[in-house]
Write a protein that holds these residues in place. Sequence first.
Motif, PDB file in Angstrom:
ATOM      1  N   PHE A  42      13.837 -33.330  10.178  1.00 58.77           N
ATOM      2  CA  PHE A  42      12.933 -32.767   9.177  1.00 58.77           C
ATOM      3  C   PHE A  42      12.626 -31.314   9.506  1.00 58.77           C
ATOM      4  O   PHE A  42      12.478 -30.937  10.665  1.00 58.77           O
ATOM      5  CB  PHE A  42      11.672 -33.618   9.040  1.00 58.77           C
ATOM      6  CG  PHE A  42      11.951 -34.864   8.256  1.00 58.77           C
ATOM      7  CD1 PHE A  42      11.724 -34.906   6.890  1.00 58.77           C
ATOM      8  CD2 PHE A  42      12.531 -35.975   8.864  1.00 58.77           C
ATOM      9  CE1 PHE A  42      12.039 -36.036   6.144  1.00 58.77           C
ATOM     10  CE2 PHE A  42      12.856 -37.109   8.123  1.00 58.77           C
ATOM     11  CZ  PHE A  42      12.610 -37.130   6.763  1.00 58.77           C
ATOM     12  N   GLU A  43      12.576 -30.512   8.462  1.00 55.11           N
ATOM     13  CA  GLU A  43      12.377 -29.071   8.580  1.00 55.11           C
ATOM     14  C   GLU A  43      10.938 -28.756   8.973  1.00 55.11           C
ATOM     15  O   GLU A  43      10.011 -29.470   8.595  1.00 55.11           O
ATOM     16  CB  GLU A  43      12.697 -28.384   7.252  1.00 55.11           C
ATOM     17  CG  GLU A  43      14.143 -28.537   6.825  1.00 55.11           C
ATOM     18  CD  GLU A  43      15.110 -27.871   7.770  1.00 55.11           C
ATOM     19  OE1 GLU A  43      14.978 -26.652   7.993  1.00 55.11           O
ATOM     20  OE2 GLU A  43      15.999 -28.572   8.304  1.00 55.11           O
ATOM     21  N   ARG A  44      10.788 -27.684   9.716  1.00 54.68           N
ATOM     22  CA  ARG A  44       9.474 -27.178  10.105  1.00 54.68           C
ATOM     23  C   ARG A  44       9.334 -25.767   9.551  1.00 54.68           C
ATOM     24  O   ARG A  44      10.248 -24.957   9.668  1.00 54.68           O
ATOM     25  CB  ARG A  44       9.342 -27.129  11.622  1.00 54.68           C
ATOM     26  CG  ARG A  44       9.435 -28.481  12.272  1.00 54.68           C
ATOM     27  CD  ARG A  44       8.084 -28.997  12.504  1.00 54.68           C
ATOM     28  NE  ARG A  44       8.136 -30.351  13.060  1.00 54.68           N
ATOM     29  CZ  ARG A  44       7.101 -31.136  13.041  1.00 54.68           C
ATOM     30  NH1 ARG A  44       5.975 -30.712  12.525  1.00 54.68           N
ATOM     31  NH2 ARG A  44       7.164 -32.341  13.534  1.00 54.68           N
ATOM     32  N   PHE A  45       8.211 -25.508   8.942  1.00 55.70           N
ATOM     33  CA  PHE A  45       7.944 -24.193   8.373  1.00 55.70           C
ATOM     34  C   PHE A  45       6.712 -23.616   9.053  1.00 55.70           C
ATOM     35  O   PHE A  45       5.754 -24.324   9.308  1.00 55.70           O
ATOM     36  CB  PHE A  45       7.717 -24.293   6.864  1.00 55.70           C
ATOM     37  CG  PHE A  45       8.878 -24.926   6.132  1.00 55.70           C
ATOM     38  CD1 PHE A  45      10.025 -24.189   5.882  1.00 55.70           C
ATOM     39  CD2 PHE A  45       8.824 -26.246   5.727  1.00 55.70           C
ATOM     40  CE1 PHE A  45      11.097 -24.761   5.214  1.00 55.70           C
ATOM     41  CE2 PHE A  45       9.890 -26.829   5.057  1.00 55.70           C
ATOM     42  CZ  PHE A  45      11.037 -26.089   4.801  1.00 55.70           C
ATOM     43  N   GLN A  94       2.150 -28.742   9.434  1.00 54.46           N
ATOM     44  CA  GLN A  94       2.788 -30.044   9.246  1.00 54.46           C
ATOM     45  C   GLN A  94       2.410 -30.939  10.422  1.00 54.46           C
ATOM     46  O   GLN A  94       2.171 -30.455  11.529  1.00 54.46           O
ATOM     47  CB  GLN A  94       4.313 -29.869   9.190  1.00 54.46           C
ATOM     48  CG  GLN A  94       4.783 -29.104   7.953  1.00 54.46           C
ATOM     49  CD  GLN A  94       6.228 -28.666   8.071  1.00 54.46           C
ATOM     50  OE1 GLN A  94       6.494 -27.579   8.538  1.00 54.46           O
ATOM     51  NE2 GLN A  94       7.139 -29.524   7.655  1.00 54.46           N
ATOM     52  N   ASP A  95       2.386 -32.258  10.181  1.00 57.55           N
ATOM     53  CA  ASP A  95       2.034 -33.175  11.265  1.00 57.55           C
ATOM     54  C   ASP A  95       3.220 -33.380  12.202  1.00 57.55           C
ATOM     55  O   ASP A  95       4.275 -32.751  12.050  1.00 57.55           O
ATOM     56  CB  ASP A  95       1.475 -34.490  10.710  1.00 57.55           C
ATOM     57  CG  ASP A  95       2.513 -35.359  10.009  1.00 57.55           C
ATOM     58  OD1 ASP A  95       3.727 -35.091  10.126  1.00 57.55           O
ATOM     59  OD2 ASP A  95       2.106 -36.321   9.334  1.00 57.55           O
ATOM     60  N   TRP A 111      10.540 -32.223   4.223  1.00 59.55           N
ATOM     61  CA  TRP A 111      11.819 -31.668   3.789  1.00 59.55           C
ATOM     62  C   TRP A 111      12.884 -31.878   4.853  1.00 59.55           C
ATOM     63  O   TRP A 111      12.601 -31.826   6.054  1.00 59.55           O
ATOM     64  CB  TRP A 111      11.686 -30.171   3.541  1.00 59.55           C
ATOM     65  CG  TRP A 111      10.767 -29.814   2.426  1.00 59.55           C
ATOM     66  CD1 TRP A 111      11.102 -29.628   1.122  1.00 59.55           C
ATOM     67  CD2 TRP A 111       9.364 -29.576   2.503  1.00 59.55           C
ATOM     68  NE1 TRP A 111       9.991 -29.297   0.383  1.00 59.55           N
ATOM     69  CE2 TRP A 111       8.902 -29.258   1.212  1.00 59.55           C
ATOM     70  CE3 TRP A 111       8.436 -29.609   3.548  1.00 59.55           C
ATOM     71  CZ2 TRP A 111       7.583 -28.965   0.934  1.00 59.55           C
ATOM     72  CZ3 TRP A 111       7.113 -29.328   3.272  1.00 59.55           C
ATOM     73  CH2 TRP A 111       6.699 -29.003   1.978  1.00 59.55           C
ATOM     74  N   PHE A 112      14.115 -32.076   4.399  1.00 58.82           N
ATOM     75  CA  PHE A 112      15.259 -32.220   5.298  1.00 58.82           C
ATOM     76  C   PHE A 112      16.491 -31.687   4.582  1.00 58.82           C
ATOM     77  O   PHE A 112      16.444 -31.398   3.390  1.00 58.82           O
ATOM     78  CB  PHE A 112      15.449 -33.679   5.723  1.00 58.82           C
ATOM     79  CG  PHE A 112      15.642 -34.653   4.588  1.00 58.82           C
ATOM     80  CD1 PHE A 112      16.918 -35.088   4.240  1.00 58.82           C
ATOM     81  CD2 PHE A 112      14.569 -35.144   3.860  1.00 58.82           C
ATOM     82  CE1 PHE A 112      17.113 -35.995   3.201  1.00 58.82           C
ATOM     83  CE2 PHE A 112      14.747 -36.053   2.821  1.00 58.82           C
ATOM     84  CZ  PHE A 112      16.023 -36.470   2.491  1.00 58.82           C
ATOM     85  N   LYS A 113      17.591 -31.539   5.324  1.00 57.30           N
ATOM     86  CA  LYS A 113      18.811 -31.003   4.731  1.00 57.30           C
ATOM     87  C   LYS A 113      19.942 -32.025   4.797  1.00 57.30           C
ATOM     88  O   LYS A 113      20.000 -32.830   5.723  1.00 57.30           O
ATOM     89  CB  LYS A 113      19.240 -29.722   5.449  1.00 57.30           C
ATOM     90  CG  LYS A 113      18.276 -28.579   5.220  1.00 57.30           C
ATOM     91  CD  LYS A 113      18.735 -27.312   5.918  1.00 57.30           C
ATOM     92  CE  LYS A 113      17.740 -26.184   5.633  1.00 57.30           C
ATOM     93  NZ  LYS A 113      18.117 -24.957   6.357  1.00 57.30           N
ATOM     94  N   ASP A 114      20.819 -31.953   3.804  1.00 58.77           N
ATOM     95  CA  ASP A 114      22.032 -32.768   3.833  1.00 58.77           C
ATOM     96  C   ASP A 114      23.082 -32.033   4.675  1.00 58.77           C
ATOM     97  O   ASP A 114      22.816 -30.928   5.175  1.00 58.77           O
ATOM     98  CB  ASP A 114      22.502 -33.112   2.417  1.00 58.77           C
ATOM     99  CG  ASP A 114      23.124 -31.964   1.652  1.00 58.77           C
ATOM    100  OD1 ASP A 114      23.274 -30.851   2.200  1.00 58.77           O
ATOM    101  OD2 ASP A 114      23.478 -32.185   0.476  1.00 58.77           O
ATOM    102  N   PRO A 115      24.265 -32.614   4.888  1.00 61.29           N
ATOM    103  CA  PRO A 115      25.266 -31.957   5.741  1.00 61.29           C
ATOM    104  C   PRO A 115      25.702 -30.576   5.263  1.00 61.29           C
ATOM    105  O   PRO A 115      26.213 -29.781   6.053  1.00 61.29           O
ATOM    106  CB  PRO A 115      26.443 -32.934   5.719  1.00 61.29           C
ATOM    107  CG  PRO A 115      25.830 -34.264   5.456  1.00 61.29           C
ATOM    108  CD  PRO A 115      24.687 -33.967   4.519  1.00 61.29           C
ATOM    109  N   ASP A 116      25.516 -30.249   3.974  1.00 64.87           N
ATOM    110  CA  ASP A 116      25.884 -28.948   3.444  1.00 64.87           C
ATOM    111  C   ASP A 116      24.750 -27.937   3.501  1.00 64.87           C
ATOM    112  O   ASP A 116      24.906 -26.795   3.078  1.00 64.87           O
ATOM    113  CB  ASP A 116      26.353 -29.091   1.990  1.00 64.87           C
ATOM    114  CG  ASP A 116      27.707 -29.753   1.920  1.00 64.87           C
ATOM    115  OD1 ASP A 116      28.704 -29.074   2.244  1.00 64.87           O
ATOM    116  OD2 ASP A 116      27.790 -30.938   1.546  1.00 64.87           O
ATOM    117  N   GLY A 117      23.580 -28.343   3.981  1.00 62.23           N
ATOM    118  CA  GLY A 117      22.443 -27.439   4.066  1.00 62.23           C
ATOM    119  C   GLY A 117      21.571 -27.423   2.823  1.00 62.23           C
ATOM    120  O   GLY A 117      20.652 -26.608   2.720  1.00 62.23           O
TER     121      GLY A 117
END
Length: 124
Positions: free
Chosen positions: A85-88, A93-94, A109-115
């Motif tokens: 999971f993305e950190r901003f 964020q917890d 939020w998270f990314k798939d293999p293509d970003g």
Amino acid sequence: MLGSTNIVAFVPTRDAEKARAFYQEVLGLRFIKDDGFALMFDANGIMVRVAKSGDFKPAQFTILGWEIHGIEKVVASLQQRGVIFERFGFFEQDKLGIWTAPTGDKVAWFKDPDGNVLSVSEHV
């Protein structure tokens, strides 16, 4: 006019094999078929077409998301499947990476293999 018709969601990919594994095995979408142009998945009645694309630059914002219940449990489960999971740095964020909006809505939020940026959210 279009309010009573089904939506088709589109997500680009450079590597259909990696995308299929991610959307089917990690996220749990039901694979329908590969029509040569896109991988077709069923996401609870919504068609998600993972379109085979040449070079593209992933958008830096969410392009596909799921409204869920029990976000903490879902995020933890996805993390166990290898999802990061993305950190901003511009909001808090917890420990799981979940942001709670002033309204009480929660998003991670998270990314798939293509970003491509994807999300899970729980709304109050």
